[in-house]
Design a protein around this motif. Structure first.
Motif, PDB file in Angstrom:
ATOM      1  N   LEU A 130      -5.546   2.066   4.529  1.00  0.00           N
ATOM      2  CA  LEU A 130      -5.053   3.342   4.028  1.00  0.00           C
ATOM      3  C   LEU A 130      -4.703   4.278   5.181  1.00  0.00           C
ATOM      4  CD1 LEU A 130      -4.332   5.195   1.716  1.00  0.00           C
ATOM      5  CD2 LEU A 130      -6.745   5.866   1.573  1.00  0.00           C
TER       6      LEU A 130
ATOM      7  N   TRP B 119       0.822  -1.213   0.000  1.00  0.00           N
ATOM      8  CA  TRP B 119       0.000   0.000   0.000  1.00  0.00           C
ATOM      9  C   TRP B 119       0.851   1.257   0.000  1.00  0.00           C
ATOM     10  CZ3 TRP B 119      -3.969  -1.685  -2.013  1.00  0.00           C
ATOM     11  CH2 TRP B 119      -4.640  -2.828  -1.567  1.00  0.00           C
TER      12      TRP B 119
ATOM     13  N   VAL C 122      -7.634  -0.820  -1.596  1.00  0.00           N
ATOM     14  CA  VAL C 122      -7.217  -0.581  -0.217  1.00  0.00           C
ATOM     15  C   VAL C 122      -8.452  -0.278   0.637  1.00  0.00           C
ATOM     16  CG1 VAL C 122      -6.770   1.916  -0.453  1.00  0.00           C
ATOM     17  CG2 VAL C 122      -5.527   0.598   1.259  1.00  0.00           C
TER      18      VAL C 122
ATOM     19  N   THR D 285      -1.465   3.078   6.698  1.00  0.00           N
ATOM     20  CA  THR D 285      -0.354   3.355   5.784  1.00  0.00           C
ATOM     21  C   THR D 285       0.037   4.824   5.837  1.00  0.00           C
ATOM     22  OG1 THR D 285      -0.991   1.553   4.312  1.00  0.00           O
ATOM     23  CG2 THR D 285       0.349   3.302   3.352  1.00  0.00           C
TER      24      THR D 285
END
Length: 132
Positions: free
Chosen positions: A59, A29, A54, A62
């Motif tokens: 997300l 990601w 995702v 990340t």
């Protein structure tokens, strides 16, 4: 006084902090997010739209990891409603050349890699135990 140094090793010296950093900024990601943010700053919803696979949770995690490591910036925009925009930092931009080098290597070596995979899969299929 003469100092002696050990000869250079062919081994990679990957200490725990390096391994943790690489795990955090070069995962699936993160690479997709960085690829998008290299083009322009984006809001969370835009990133979700351009990376549809995702999840919101992945997300968010990340983006937080990348921000914590100084790879991206998070800016709260004074709009109604309040919005958050993410952009790549100067430090983050320095990741592009090494990632491009790895991608170039992969592209050049892919025929050999695919060959190796086929050999492995064929060998594995022939030698599977009945209990497996």
């Amino acid at each position: 006084m003469r100092t002696t140094s050990s000869p250079p090793s062919d081994r990679f010296e990957i200490d725990v902090p390096h391994r943790e950093l690489l795990d955090q900024v070069l995962d699936k990601w993160s690479l997709l997010v960085l690829n998008e943010l290299c083009e322009r700053p984006m809001r969370f919803s835009e990133l979700r739209r351009v990376i549809p696979a995702v999840t919101q949770k992945s997300l968010t995690a990340t983006l937080r990891r990348l921000e914590r490591n100084g790879i991206i910036d998070r800016a709260v925009l004074s709009t109604r409603p309040v919005a958050v925009e993410y952009s790549i930092t100067l430090l983050g931009k320095t990741l592009r050349p090494p990632v491009e080098a790895i991608l170039e290597w992969a592209a050049e070596q892919m025929p050999l890699i695919e060959q190796a995979r086929r050999r492995f899969d064929e060998f594995d299929e022939v030698h599977k135990s009945p209990e497996a």
